[in-house]
Design an enzyme around this catalytic site. Structure first.
Site, PDB file in Angstrom:
ATOM      1  N   ASN A 153       0.851  -1.192   0.000  1.00  0.00           N
ATOM      2  CA  ASN A 153       0.000   0.000   0.000  1.00  0.00           C
ATOM      3  C   ASN A 153       0.885   1.240   0.000  1.00  0.00           C
ATOM      4  O   ASN A 153       1.346   1.700   1.039  1.00  0.00           O
ATOM      5  CB  ASN A 153      -0.915  -0.003   1.226  1.00  0.00           C
ATOM      6  CG  ASN A 153      -1.928   1.127   1.201  1.00  0.00           C
ATOM      7  OD1 ASN A 153      -1.934   1.947   0.291  1.00  0.00           O
ATOM      8  ND2 ASN A 153      -2.792   1.166   2.204  1.00  0.00           N
ATOM      9  N   ASN A 158      -5.795   6.617  -1.386  1.00  0.00           N
ATOM     10  CA  ASN A 158      -6.772   6.050  -2.330  1.00  0.00           C
ATOM     11  C   ASN A 158      -7.448   4.792  -1.780  1.00  0.00           C
ATOM     12  O   ASN A 158      -8.130   4.074  -2.508  1.00  0.00           O
ATOM     13  CB  ASN A 158      -6.121   5.760  -3.692  1.00  0.00           C
ATOM     14  CG  ASN A 158      -5.020   4.701  -3.631  1.00  0.00           C
ATOM     15  OD1 ASN A 158      -4.985   3.881  -2.715  1.00  0.00           O
ATOM     16  ND2 ASN A 158      -4.121   4.717  -4.612  1.00  0.00           N
ATOM     17  N   ASP A 159      -7.284   4.539  -0.478  1.00  0.00           N
ATOM     18  CA  ASP A 159      -7.881   3.334   0.107  1.00  0.00           C
ATOM     19  C   ASP A 159      -9.407   3.361   0.056  1.00  0.00           C
ATOM     20  O   ASP A 159     -10.050   2.328  -0.116  1.00  0.00           O
ATOM     21  CB  ASP A 159      -7.424   3.163   1.555  1.00  0.00           C
ATOM     22  CG  ASP A 159      -5.962   2.747   1.654  1.00  0.00           C
ATOM     23  OD1 ASP A 159      -5.352   2.468   0.598  1.00  0.00           O
ATOM     24  OD2 ASP A 159      -5.429   2.712   2.773  1.00  0.00           O
ATOM     25  N   ASP A 181      -1.855  -1.277  -3.890  1.00  0.00           N
ATOM     26  CA  ASP A 181      -2.148  -0.509  -5.098  1.00  0.00           C
ATOM     27  C   ASP A 181      -1.040  -0.643  -6.142  1.00  0.00           C
ATOM     28  O   ASP A 181      -0.005  -1.293  -5.914  1.00  0.00           O
ATOM     29  CB  ASP A 181      -2.394   0.967  -4.755  1.00  0.00           C
ATOM     30  CG  ASP A 181      -1.347   1.546  -3.814  1.00  0.00           C
ATOM     31  OD1 ASP A 181      -0.160   1.191  -3.962  1.00  0.00           O
ATOM     32  OD2 ASP A 181      -1.709   2.348  -2.932  1.00  0.00           O
ATOM     33  N   ASP A 358      -8.574 -15.243 -18.238  1.00  0.00           N
ATOM     34  CA  ASP A 358      -9.222 -15.958 -17.150  1.00  0.00           C
ATOM     35  C   ASP A 358     -10.247 -16.970 -17.687  1.00  0.00           C
ATOM     36  O   ASP A 358     -10.821 -16.780 -18.756  1.00  0.00           O
ATOM     37  CB  ASP A 358      -9.916 -14.928 -16.252  1.00  0.00           C
ATOM     38  CG  ASP A 358     -10.487 -15.517 -14.987  1.00  0.00           C
ATOM     39  OD1 ASP A 358      -9.729 -16.143 -14.236  1.00  0.00           O
ATOM     40  OD2 ASP A 358     -11.696 -15.339 -14.745  1.00  0.00           O
ATOM     41  N   GLU A 387      -6.256 -19.790 -18.982  1.00  0.00           N
ATOM     42  CA  GLU A 387      -6.411 -20.580 -17.769  1.00  0.00           C
ATOM     43  C   GLU A 387      -7.316 -21.786 -18.051  1.00  0.00           C
ATOM     44  O   GLU A 387      -8.513 -21.644 -18.244  1.00  0.00           O
ATOM     45  CB  GLU A 387      -7.020 -19.739 -16.640  1.00  0.00           C
ATOM     46  CG  GLU A 387      -7.167 -20.533 -15.346  1.00  0.00           C
ATOM     47  CD  GLU A 387      -8.161 -19.922 -14.367  1.00  0.00           C
ATOM     48  OE1 GLU A 387      -8.052 -20.200 -13.167  1.00  0.00           O
ATOM     49  OE2 GLU A 387      -9.060 -19.170 -14.819  1.00  0.00           O
TER      50      GLU A 387
END
Length: 647
Positions: A153, A158-159, A181, A358, A387
């Site tokens: 972090n 920006n949390d 981030d 994905d 995947e």
């Protein structure tokens, strides 16, 4: 005299006017005198000139835009046709971007039924580099997989972002956001590079505006927007730029199968078949949950099964992955174009070094062939890995480009994932040694490479963000973990390691729990008592594993024998297994020993390696050994030798 001066001035002004006009024509043809953005949404938000495929389809979203008549006047751009959707709030524009078109801005005019006009300025950009220069990852690379929310972090500001559905940071909750981030990754590229990795694969960082579980990134609610809790669009670009400056690659995790339930289009779907099971969703969306969702039966083998019922296949392909991830209908041609263009947009924007796609077997497989083909046609040296979580080599091989499939399916996919080998390695090291168990599983797993078109283009992994950590799978055995990792890094494969493997991160408290698997990397948050980036507070065995992997990865980085050499292995015997990678310039020998007591390895059995009488170097310890009649193995573990005596 006065008239001559006047004539000269007039000619000068005319010449300047012509020069200015030429300059403007070259830039925009004709020039845009006023930038306007009257339209709510246009996607892709911009495009480039110079693609092999000159077609571009714009999705336009605006109240009642479906009844508008669009007009474009720009050299090299032709509006071929436009399409109304089922919703009146969408219009799809088919453009032809000729190779003669120049980079610049132009206006799209939308004439409404009341004769009023909306204007949207659109931009064509010059491409950052030639298509052939987009070189994907390959067997010379080693990939570091990161869950960004759990790595570092760098910017606590920006949390939390006002207006998003999920608020708050709770590092004690494995399924809440923790605050990692993009800047946190960028800040620690020195660490990643020093370890010996050449590529970084962060799990998705696009906006996931979901009420819960938004940290993982796989429920996207905007395919063109970076989640502000991960940072800015510019910070994503900066990560890509900083990796390129180090001759490293950024791999983007993309999702063609589904979006998040709170995607911006879910309240106003363009077509009646934009997503699968759409009628059911629209009738029940106010009380939608897992009970009303037609979820996938997850029977991926229906893609290959010659006896599969159509019902089973459609339940797998069209069912939602989970209840909060709507299944995209790639058989809708507008959706198909949207997904393909989105992939190309991000390749160009970030100058990517690869895509990880994905849930590869879940979308419509005909579309996936078309998608991969469209990308690889534009970028012939690029790499996509799909995947396919299967322990059956037949299924892994099916998806790789060039495989001779019974149903004549052509995937256009360069790489898939070797979960079969991952399982073989774990099973081999966990089982007690005997003639038909243990190391034989590794040996026979590699022997299955005859089933693959190009084994060295397949990605192999010890673990990832969806399974228990390798240290956990091997029951906390450090020596076995080293054997697993060293063997994996010697294979004719593309290796991928998960962040924290280098410090023996585990999930012993609740094996397989996703929140625990994706534990915060120590040192990534201010105030952490342990800092794995600096080594502060690490246990001796963690530091030793860091050193082991760093030494091996950095050697591998420059070893052409490991990258592309011939592979030769000898069937396990008395608890030992020997594998070699060979070029004219170098031979690398990897010896696995499961014996607890000292073992004398008879080297006459390996005569075809042509090493008799040569001096070799231990890559980890730097010791020299003479390849003679026998080699004493003093302890259980792996020995990695090279004929190159100097680094």
């Amino acid at each position: 005299m006065k008239s001559l001066k006047h004539l000269i001035i007039v000619l000068f002004l005319i010449n300047m006017s012509c020069q200015n006009r030429t300059s403007k024509d070259e830039a925009t043809s004709p020039s845009v005198t006023e930038i306007r953005n009257d339209i709510e949404r246009v996607e892709p938000p911009h495009w480039w000139v110079g693609f092999k495929n000159e077609n571009l389809q714009l999705l336009v979203k605006h109240p009642n835009i479906g009844s508008a008549t669009p007009k474009i006047s720009y050299a090299g751009i032709r509006l071929k046709e436009f399409h109304e959707a089922d919703s009146p709030n969408y219009l799809f524009l088919d453009l032809e971007v000729a190779n003669s078109a120049k980079a610049g801005k132009f206006n799209i005019a939308f004439q409404l039924e009341d004769d009023s006009e909306l204007i949207q300025t659109y931009e064509l950009k010059a491409r950052g580099k030639a298509a052939e220069d987009y070189v994907g990852f390959d067997s010379s690379d080693a990939i570091y997989l990161i869950t960004p929310d759990r790595f570092s972090n760098a910017n606590p500001n920006n949390d939390e972002i006002d207006g998003l559905l999920e608020q708050g940071i709770d590092r004690t909750d494995g399924y809440a956001r923790h605050g990692g981030d993009l800047q946190g990754i960028t800040n620690h590229l020195d660490y990643i590079e020093d370890l010996g990795f050449t590529a970084v694969w962060p799990s998705p960082v696009l906006t996931n505006d979901m009420p819960t579980g938004s940290y993982h990134g796989y429920a996207m609610t905007d395919f063109y927007e970076v989640d502000p809790r991960f940072g800015t669009f510019e910070e994503y670009q900066k990560l890509a730029e900083d990796l390129r400056a180090r001759n490293m690659k950024l791999i983007m995790d993309q999702v063609a199968n589904h979006c998040g339930l709170y995607h911006w289009w879910m309240q106003d779907l363009p077509f009646k078949d934009w997503i699968n099971d759409q009628e059911n969703y629209e009738q029940n969306k106010d009380e939608w949950d897992w009970k009303t969702t037609n979820t996938s039966n997850h029977r991926r083998t229906t893609n290959q099964d010659p006896y599969a019922s159509n019902k089973d296949y459609l339940e797998m392909a069209d069912g939602w992955f989970v209840s909060d991830m709507p299944d995209l209908n790639q058989r809708n041609p507008f959706m198909a174009n949207y997904i393909i263009q989105n992939s190309i947009w991000w390749i160009e924007t970030l100058q990517l070094g690869g895509i990880r796609q994905d849930t590869y077997p879940y979308p419509d497989k005909t579309f996936m062939s078309h998608w991969a083909g469209a990308v690889m046609t534009e970028y012939p040296n690029f790499t996509i890995v799909g995947e396919e979580w299967s322990y059956n080599p037949l299924l892994i091989g099916y998806w790789q480009e060039g495989h001779m499939n019974q149903d004549e399916y052509k995937s256009n996919l360069k790489s898939t994932m070797d979960f079969a080998m991952q399982k073989n390695i774990v099973d081999a090291l966990n089982e007690e040694e005997s003639w038909d168990k243990g190391l034989v599983k590794m040996y026979e797993g590699l022997a299955n490479d005859f089933a693959y078109t190009s084994p060295k283009d397949i990605m192999v992994l010890p673990d990832n963000h969806d399974m228990s950590r390798i240290f956990t799978q091997l029951n906390g055995d450090v020596v076995n973990t080293k054997m697993a990792l060293s063997y994996l890094l010697m294979l004719p494969r593309i290796p991928q390691l998960y962040y924290g493997t280098e410090i023996l991160m585990d999930d012993f408290d609740n094996p397989g729990d996703h929140g625990l698997i994706r534990t915060d990397f120590p040192g990534g948050w201010n105030g952490d008592a342990v800092n794995a980036f600096t080594g502060e507070g690490l246990k001796d065995e963690q530091k030793d594993m860091q050193f082991f992997l760093k030494t091996l990865l950095n050697y591998r980085k420059h070893s052409k024998a490991i990258h592309n050499g011939n592979t030769l292995h000898f069937a396990p015997d008395e608890g030992t297994y020997v594998l070699a990678r060979i070029t004219d310039e170098e031979t690398v020998v990897h010896i696995l020993n499961k014996n607890e007591s000292p073992q004398e390895l008879d080297l006459s059995r390996f005569e075809e390696l042509e090493l008799d009488g040569k001096m070799l170097r231990n890559i980890i310890s730097d010791d020299r050994i003479h390849w003679g009649n026998s080699l004493k193995l003093n302890a259980r573990g792996s020995v990695i030798l090279t004929t190159k005596l100097q680094n």
